[in-house]
Scaffold this motif. Structure first.
Motif, PDB file in Angstrom:
ATOM      1  N   GLY A 189       5.476 -13.489   0.255  1.00  0.00           N
ATOM      2  CA  GLY A 189       5.124 -13.880   1.778  1.00  0.00           C
ATOM      3  C   GLY A 189       4.291 -12.683   2.408  1.00  0.00           C
ATOM      4  O   GLY A 189       3.733 -12.578   3.557  1.00  0.00           O
ATOM      5  N   SER A 190       4.225 -11.581   1.631  1.00  0.00           N
ATOM      6  CA  SER A 190       3.512 -10.094   2.171  1.00  0.00           C
ATOM      7  C   SER A 190       1.944 -10.373   2.405  1.00  0.00           C
ATOM      8  O   SER A 190       1.436 -11.234   1.855  1.00  0.00           O
ATOM      9  N   THR A 191       1.785  -9.507   3.124  1.00  0.00           N
ATOM     10  CA  THR A 191       0.229  -9.474   3.405  1.00  0.00           C
ATOM     11  C   THR A 191      -0.097  -7.982   2.545  1.00  0.00           C
ATOM     12  O   THR A 191       0.446  -7.240   2.567  1.00  0.00           O
ATOM     13  N   VAL A 192      -0.937  -8.337   1.655  1.00  0.00           N
ATOM     14  CA  VAL A 192      -1.510  -7.247   0.715  1.00  0.00           C
ATOM     15  C   VAL A 192      -2.605  -6.491   1.477  1.00  0.00           C
ATOM     16  O   VAL A 192      -3.603  -6.987   1.381  1.00  0.00           O
ATOM     17  N   LEU A 219       0.937 -14.907  -0.715  1.00  0.00           N
ATOM     18  CA  LEU A 219       0.523 -13.798  -0.265  1.00  0.00           C
ATOM     19  C   LEU A 219      -0.938 -14.053   0.344  1.00  0.00           C
ATOM     20  O   LEU A 219      -1.720 -15.102   0.382  1.00  0.00           O
ATOM     21  N   SER A 220      -1.185 -13.031   1.507  1.00  0.00           N
ATOM     22  CA  SER A 220      -2.443 -12.919   2.247  1.00  0.00           C
ATOM     23  C   SER A 220      -3.153 -11.605   1.929  1.00  0.00           C
ATOM     24  O   SER A 220      -2.274 -10.804   1.646  1.00  0.00           O
ATOM     25  N   LEU A 221      -4.405 -11.464   2.537  1.00  0.00           N
ATOM     26  CA  LEU A 221      -5.144 -10.289   2.046  1.00  0.00           C
ATOM     27  C   LEU A 221      -5.447  -9.556   3.407  1.00  0.00           C
ATOM     28  O   LEU A 221      -6.232 -10.299   4.286  1.00  0.00           O
ATOM     29  N   ALA A 222      -5.302  -8.370   3.592  1.00  0.00           N
ATOM     30  CA  ALA A 222      -6.162  -7.656   4.613  1.00  0.00           C
ATOM     31  C   ALA A 222      -6.927  -6.484   3.929  1.00  0.00           C
ATOM     32  O   ALA A 222      -6.323  -5.822   3.078  1.00  0.00           O
ATOM     33  N   GLY A 241       0.804  -1.775  10.287  1.00  0.00           N
ATOM     34  CA  GLY A 241       1.368  -2.972  11.174  1.00  0.00           C
ATOM     35  C   GLY A 241       0.737  -4.302  10.741  1.00  0.00           C
ATOM     36  O   GLY A 241       1.005  -5.413  11.321  1.00  0.00           O
ATOM     37  N   GLU A 242      -0.108  -4.389   9.610  1.00  0.00           N
ATOM     38  CA  GLU A 242      -0.686  -5.509   9.171  1.00  0.00           C
ATOM     39  C   GLU A 242      -0.369  -5.874   7.699  1.00  0.00           C
ATOM     40  O   GLU A 242      -0.120  -6.935   7.495  1.00  0.00           O
ATOM     41  N   ALA A 243      -0.209  -4.744   6.857  1.00  0.00           N
ATOM     42  CA  ALA A 243       0.022  -4.741   5.732  1.00  0.00           C
ATOM     43  C   ALA A 243       1.428  -4.422   5.170  1.00  0.00           C
ATOM     44  O   ALA A 243       2.032  -3.596   5.622  1.00  0.00           O
ATOM     45  N   ASP A 244       1.884  -5.566   4.321  1.00  0.00           N
ATOM     46  CA  ASP A 244       3.407  -5.197   4.021  1.00  0.00           C
ATOM     47  C   ASP A 244       3.498  -4.529   2.660  1.00  0.00           C
ATOM     48  O   ASP A 244       4.550  -3.647   2.300  1.00  0.00           O
ATOM     49  N   VAL A 245       2.282  -4.396   1.977  1.00  0.00           N
ATOM     50  CA  VAL A 245       2.217  -3.708   0.483  1.00  0.00           C
ATOM     51  C   VAL A 245       0.602  -3.220   0.650  1.00  0.00           C
ATOM     52  O   VAL A 245      -0.092  -4.011   1.031  1.00  0.00           O
ATOM     53  N   ILE A 246       0.468  -2.199   0.017  1.00  0.00           N
ATOM     54  CA  ILE A 246      -1.023  -1.579  -0.231  1.00  0.00           C
ATOM     55  C   ILE A 246      -1.196  -1.465  -1.484  1.00  0.00           C
ATOM     56  O   ILE A 246      -0.439  -1.214  -2.315  1.00  0.00           O
ATOM     57  N   TYR A 247      -2.568  -2.186  -1.969  1.00  0.00           N
ATOM     58  CA  TYR A 247      -2.754  -2.312  -3.499  1.00  0.00           C
ATOM     59  C   TYR A 247      -4.054  -1.459  -3.483  1.00  0.00           C
ATOM     60  O   TYR A 247      -5.048  -1.898  -2.873  1.00  0.00           O
TER      61      TYR A 247
END
Length: 355
Positions: A189-192, A219-222, A241-247
Motif C-alpha cells: 500500500g505504499s507510495t513509491v 502501490l502508487s507512484l510519485a 510526506g508523499e513517498a513511503d519508500v524511495i526507489y
C-alpha cells in the motif's frame, strides 16, 4: 760486395713476404665470402622472425574511454573493461574523458576521439554512447551502463545491432519487477517515490518499466525529476510526506549525488531502494542488481576480439548482465527505520557500508 749482397737478400725476403701475404688475404676473402653469405641470410631470416614477434607483442592500440560522470558504478565498469584487456595481454593506451554530467562535453569528447583516430571507443553510459555514435560510423564503439540500447537509438535490435556499435546493457530483465515485488510484499500500500533525470533516455525507459510493474499492485507512484546533480537533494526533499519508500533506478545524474538522497531517507525514516550494489554500499537499503565490474569486463572481452581483428561490433548481439542478485545493507535499514526481517538474509548478500 758484402753490402750489395745483403741488400739483394733483403729485397728477396721482402718480395716473398709480400706474395705470401697477398695469397693469404685472397684465400681469407674467398672463405669469408662463402660463409658470410650463409651467415647473412641466416641473420636476416632470424632478424625478420624476431621483428615479427616483436611487432606482434609490442603493437599498441589506442582506446578512447568516455564517461558521462564519475560515480562508483560507472568507475567499476571502466575498471572491469580495462582488466579484461589486460588479462588478454594487449598493449593499450587509454584516453579517458569525464563529461562532468554535461551532454555538450560528451559531444566534444566524442569529436576529439574521432579527430585523434583512436582504434576503438568505450562509451560508459547512454549519453556518452549517443554522442559517440553521432560522431563516427567508422570507429568501433562498445558501450556499457546503457539501459535500453534500442530506445536510445544506438542499435536497430539487440539481436542484430548492425553498424559499428554494440555492448552490454546495465538492466537485467527481472531487476525492476523483482524490486517492485519486494516493495509490494514488505511495504504494501505504499507510495513509491522515484527521482530521475528526464533528459536521460535510460532513466525514462526504467521509469516506464516501473510504472508497468506497479500496475495492478497496491502501490502508487510519485515522481520527481531533475536536470542535474545539484537538484537531487531538493527533489528528494519534495518527496517527504508523499513517498513511503524511495526507489532510485540506475540514473547517472541521481546516483552521482546519492548521498543527498541517503541523508533525506535517514532523516525522515524512509526506506531507500536502489538499483545496484554499489549504491547499497553507499547507503541504499536494498537492491536487485549485479556488479558493474562484471559488465565492464565482458565489454572488455568484446574489445579484445575487435581490436585483434577476429570480430566486428556487428558480430556481437547486445548482451544482458550475466546474473541478478539481491543485496541488503543492514546498517542502512536501521538508519532508515526499516524493521529487519531475518528471512531476507536467506536470499540476500549483505553489503558492508562504504567507508
Amino acid at each position: 760486395m758484402k753490402r750489395k749482397g745483403l741488400w739483394l737478400l733483403l729485397v728477396a725476403f721482402l718480395s716473398v713476404a709480400v706474395l705470401a701475404a697477398c695469397g693469404s688475404e685472397g684465400n681469407e676473402e674467398d672463405t669469408n665470402s662463402d660463409s658470410s653469405g650463409e651467415n647473412a641470410a641466416e641473420q636476416e631470416s632470424s632478424q625478420e622472425e624476431g621483428n615479427g614477434e616483436e611487432a606482434a607483442s609490442d603493437e599498441t592500440y589506442v582506446i578512447g574511454a568516455t564517461q558521462i560522470v564519475e560515480h562508483p558504478s560507472l568507475d567499476a565498469a571502466y575498471e572491469g573493461f580495462q582488466a579484461a584487456i589486460k588479462d588478454a595481454g594487449l598493449n593499450v593506451e587509454y584516453k579517458f574523458e569525464n563529461a562532468q554530467d554535461d551532454q555538450n562535453n560528451a559531444i566534444t569528447i566524442a569529436n576529439n576521439f574521432v579527430a585523434d583516430g583512436v582504434d576503438l571507443i568505450f562509451a560508459n553510459s547512454t549519453p556518452s554512447a549517443q554522442s559517440v555514435l553521432q560522431a563516427t560510423s567508422d570507429i568501433p564503439i562498445l558501450f556499457t551502463s546503457v539501459t535500453n540500447a534500442v530506445d536510445a537509438g544506438l542499435v536497430e535490435s539487440n539481436e542484430q545491432p548492425g553498424g559499428n556499435i554494440t555492448g552490454v546493457i546495465d538492466l537485467h530483465p527481472e531487476a525492476i519487477t523483482n524490486t517492485i515485488e519486494f516493495i509490494e510484499n514488505n511495504f504494501e500500500g505504499s507510495t513509491v517515490g522515484v527521482i530521475y533525470d528526464a533528459g536521460e533516455a535510460n532513466s525514462v525507459a526504467q521509469i516506464e518499466a516501473v510504472k508497468e510493474a506497479i500496475d495492478g499492485t497496491s502501490l502508487s507512484l510519485a515522481e520527481a525529476t531533475v536536470g542535474n546533480s545539484s537538484e537531487v537533494q531538493q527533489a528528494a526533499t519534495s518527496l517527504v510526506g508523499e513517498a513511503d519508500v524511495i526507489y532510485i533506478v540506475t540514473d547517472n545524474t541521481v546516483v552521482s549525488a546519492l548521498e543527498t538522497v541517503v541523508g533525506v531517507a535517514e532523516e525522515q525514516d524512509i526506506p531507500l531502494i536502489v538499483g545496484e550494489p554499489d549504491s547499497v554500499a553507499r547507503g541504499g537499503f536494498a537492491a536487485y542488481g549485479f556488479l558493474y565490474y562484471d559488465i565492464g569486463y565482458r565489454t572488455g572481452e568484446m574489445a579484445v576480439e575487435i581490436l585483434t581483428g577476429e570480430k566486428t561490433p556487428a558480430d556481437f548481439p547486445v548482451e544482458n548482465p550475466p546474473n541478478l542478485d539481491f543485496y541488503l545493507n543492514k546498517s542502512a535499514a536501521e538508519a532508515q527505520g526499516v524493521e529487519w526481517d531475518a528471512a531476507w538474509e536467506e536470499e540476500a548478500e549483505l553489503v558492508e557500508p562504504a567507508e
